[in-house]
Scaffold this active site. Sequence first.
Site, mmCIF file in Angstrom:
data_model
loop_
_atom_site.group_PDB
_atom_site.id
_atom_site.type_symbol
_atom_site.label_atom_id
_atom_site.label_comp_id
_atom_site.label_asym_id
_atom_site.label_seq_id
_atom_site.Cartn_x
_atom_site.Cartn_y
_atom_site.Cartn_z
ATOM 1 N N HIS A 289 87.561 70.594 2.109
ATOM 2 C CA HIS A 289 86.439 71.525 1.953
ATOM 3 C C HIS A 289 86.788 72.678 1.022
ATOM 4 O O HIS A 289 85.883 73.325 0.472
ATOM 5 C CB HIS A 289 86.012 72.055 3.327
ATOM 6 C CG HIS A 289 84.537 72.308 3.422
ATOM 7 N ND1 HIS A 289 83.593 71.295 3.371
ATOM 8 C CD2 HIS A 289 83.825 73.459 3.534
ATOM 9 C CE1 HIS A 289 82.385 71.811 3.462
ATOM 10 N NE2 HIS A 289 82.490 73.127 3.560
ATOM 11 N N LYS B 155 75.805 65.918 5.769
ATOM 12 C CA LYS B 155 75.847 66.678 7.012
ATOM 13 C C LYS B 155 74.461 67.142 7.451
ATOM 14 O O LYS B 155 74.131 67.104 8.641
ATOM 15 C CB LYS B 155 76.768 67.886 6.807
ATOM 16 C CG LYS B 155 76.841 68.841 7.976
ATOM 17 C CD LYS B 155 77.725 70.021 7.625
ATOM 18 C CE LYS B 155 77.742 71.053 8.737
ATOM 19 N NZ LYS B 155 78.557 72.231 8.373
ATOM 20 N N TYR C 28 79.152 82.791 -0.802
ATOM 21 C CA TYR C 28 79.892 82.759 -2.055
ATOM 22 C C TYR C 28 79.557 83.983 -2.908
ATOM 23 O O TYR C 28 80.380 84.442 -3.688
ATOM 24 C CB TYR C 28 79.582 81.474 -2.827
ATOM 25 C CG TYR C 28 79.998 80.255 -2.063
ATOM 26 C CD1 TYR C 28 81.328 79.851 -2.031
ATOM 27 C CD2 TYR C 28 79.078 79.504 -1.335
ATOM 28 C CE1 TYR C 28 81.726 78.735 -1.316
ATOM 29 C CE2 TYR C 28 79.461 78.388 -0.613
ATOM 30 C CZ TYR C 28 80.781 78.012 -0.610
ATOM 31 O OH TYR C 28 81.174 76.918 0.107
ATOM 32 N N ARG D 277 80.615 67.358 0.032
ATOM 33 C CA ARG D 277 81.364 67.291 1.278
ATOM 34 C C ARG D 277 82.097 65.956 1.302
ATOM 35 O O ARG D 277 81.688 64.992 0.661
ATOM 36 C CB ARG D 277 80.439 67.404 2.485
ATOM 37 C CG ARG D 277 79.618 68.692 2.506
ATOM 38 C CD ARG D 277 78.632 68.693 3.676
ATOM 39 N NE ARG D 277 77.814 69.897 3.696
ATOM 40 C CZ ARG D 277 76.622 70.011 3.116
ATOM 41 N NH1 ARG D 277 76.120 68.966 2.467
ATOM 42 N NH2 ARG D 277 75.944 71.137 3.179
ATOM 43 N N ARG E 134 85.393 72.121 -2.320
ATOM 44 C CA ARG E 134 83.977 72.498 -2.389
ATOM 45 C C ARG E 134 83.842 74.010 -2.572
ATOM 46 O O ARG E 134 83.035 74.481 -3.382
ATOM 47 C CB ARG E 134 83.278 72.031 -1.114
ATOM 48 C CG ARG E 134 81.804 72.427 -0.977
ATOM 49 C CD ARG E 134 81.240 71.764 0.270
ATOM 50 N NE ARG E 134 79.940 72.288 0.666
ATOM 51 C CZ ARG E 134 78.779 71.845 0.219
ATOM 52 N NH1 ARG E 134 78.766 70.885 -0.702
ATOM 53 N NH2 ARG E 134 77.646 72.343 0.655
ATOM 54 N N HIS F 137 72.524 73.244 0.298
ATOM 55 C CA HIS F 137 72.274 74.175 1.390
ATOM 56 C C HIS F 137 70.774 74.261 1.656
ATOM 57 O O HIS F 137 69.968 74.242 0.727
ATOM 58 C CB HIS F 137 72.816 75.560 1.054
ATOM 59 C CG HIS F 137 74.302 75.632 1.090
ATOM 60 N ND1 HIS F 137 75.031 76.659 0.497
ATOM 61 C CD2 HIS F 137 75.226 74.802 1.649
ATOM 62 C CE1 HIS F 137 76.323 76.458 0.701
ATOM 63 N NE2 HIS F 137 76.459 75.343 1.387
#
Length: 639
Positions: free
Chosen positions: A471, A397, A506, A369, A474, A497
């Site tokens: 983003h 984040k 994805y 990120r 990413r 994640h």
Amino acid sequence: MPPAKTAVPPQAAPVYAAYLGWLAARGVGNKTFESGARSFLARFPDPQDWAGLALPARLAGTRPHLQPLLNFLMLHRHLRPGYDYLLDRKLTAILREAPASPLGPDLARFLAGAEALGYSPRPRTGMASEVAIRVLIQTGRPLSELTDADFTAFAQAITEREARLGRALKHYHHALYASRAVVYHLGAPAEPVPKRATLGRWSWERHLDGVSPQVRRPMVAYLERLQATHARSSVQGTASELAHLGRFLARHNPGLSSLALLDRQHDIEPYLNQVAAAVNHRTGQPITASTAKKRIQAVGSFLDAIAEWGWPEAPPRRLIFNRDTPRLPHPLPRYLPPDHERALLAALEASPHRLRADALLLLRATGMRIGELTDLELDCVHEVPGSGAWLKVPLGKLLTERMVPIDEETLALIDRIVAHRSPGRPLRHPRTGQLADFLLTHQGRRVSADTLRAELRRAAAEAGLDGVVPHQLRHTYATALVNAGCSLQALMALLGHVSAAMSLRYGRLFDATVRDEYQRALTLAKAQLGPVLPGNRTELPIAGTTSGNWRDAPLIKARLAGGYCLRAAAQGPCAYANICEHCPNFRSEASFLPVLQLQRADAATLAADAEHRGWAGEATRHRRLIERLDMLIAQAHAS
């Protein structure tokens, strides 16, 4: 008889003598300079007393014949005239005079430090003239002893002058911001401050402008409470959402004396209707579903929280429910297609802004990120024997750290970044307050996310792309991993994640199982049915039998294409016309005997036409069809 010269008081005599020596050393001066100095020192034996005059008096007293004396007094630490005077007066000659003064060494150090941080001659001279020399004069202390309070006082003086003039002095603010970083890297205790957006400097009351006092008070108290557990940016977002409700209530129910009197039907439902009809004030387009949902959820969380905390302003019952928020769409991640990615990476490789461009290339190579990228430190690369190089991605984040494997190309990219970053002392981390050697530094300060976004927009425009955001790099990284068969568990670890649902997005892009099932089914279907459409098919030679164009009268073709698939002539021609012997739908049953016989007659007509035109190959093909039909007719008779 000439008038008597004004006598210089004994306590000011050393200053006067030093002033005359300074003029002589520079080869300047005249009688008015000397007489002006005597008059000034006779009135102010202690020059610092002059600084106590009101600003208009100080400015009015700065006449041309006194300017050399005042410059001398300031540069030799006899006078600290106040930031208001220093900002209001143009010190055009001060930098030329400073090298021969006690402030000269410090000024030279400042200019050298600015050069080491990458500033070109014009900016560093402007910083020295607008900030450094004025701060050195007013504080009376050397560069190494300047503190945060000194720069805060200077910033306050700039703000006060802006109020007097009625206009902004952005060049002073920019010079102060940069000069503070230079002074810090030269060893002073004054630390550089991060750039804060305008909203970041607002009070919570200002965020809630237009909200009635009865509603504003509990909202401000709620925002202050959130500061203990949320980032400033998150609380700013909540303040913006609450302001929408507060301003709506000020218009819709101006007599509301307390939030405890809010009514679902009278107050909340009209507000929900307004949110549903709201438009973006910049574009005039309806706000997105996600914006509407945040706006409603912020209000619901606020009312639920103050009810849980037992505040007297809390409504007696719940007013906003989950079903009040719009359902969000679930689009696929916006990755860059390969051709777009190649164009963008080429533009970044050719960028003249190497540090920023390489940072964006690192973002693509690691899937970080943008906040994690700007927080990287110099020691982020770890070599593990037998496992290669790994990049330590800092808290981001989701407040988790992770290790990402990197290859030799990425290592070379990081080395290139290190070569282009600016040197200097460690900077304080905005989250922890600890000093850290950040990887991305420019001119003594951290490279901001906004700076990287601007570079990405520039490179995207050069590549002919529009609307590219960090983003997406990413998303592109994750998509490439999915295409290469990366497992869900590995993808979660690489992207940081904390739930499988985040990574499964994805998987929806290019699901390998779906592809495998599609290929298996398609192969089976082709084996059973044959090709869906024949490849290179020869046009039917029936121009003579159809008066010039077979499309005008496709009866023969339709009949040949019908038969076993039971196509009616009204359905139009079939792609298998005239090569029915290859059609997988042929059957040899007695019920199809009439159709077979009609098709044989049509095939014979086409064969005769081809022979008449001399198309031997076409005639042979029709004859083979007749043979095939004869065989099928025989089988039909037998059944």
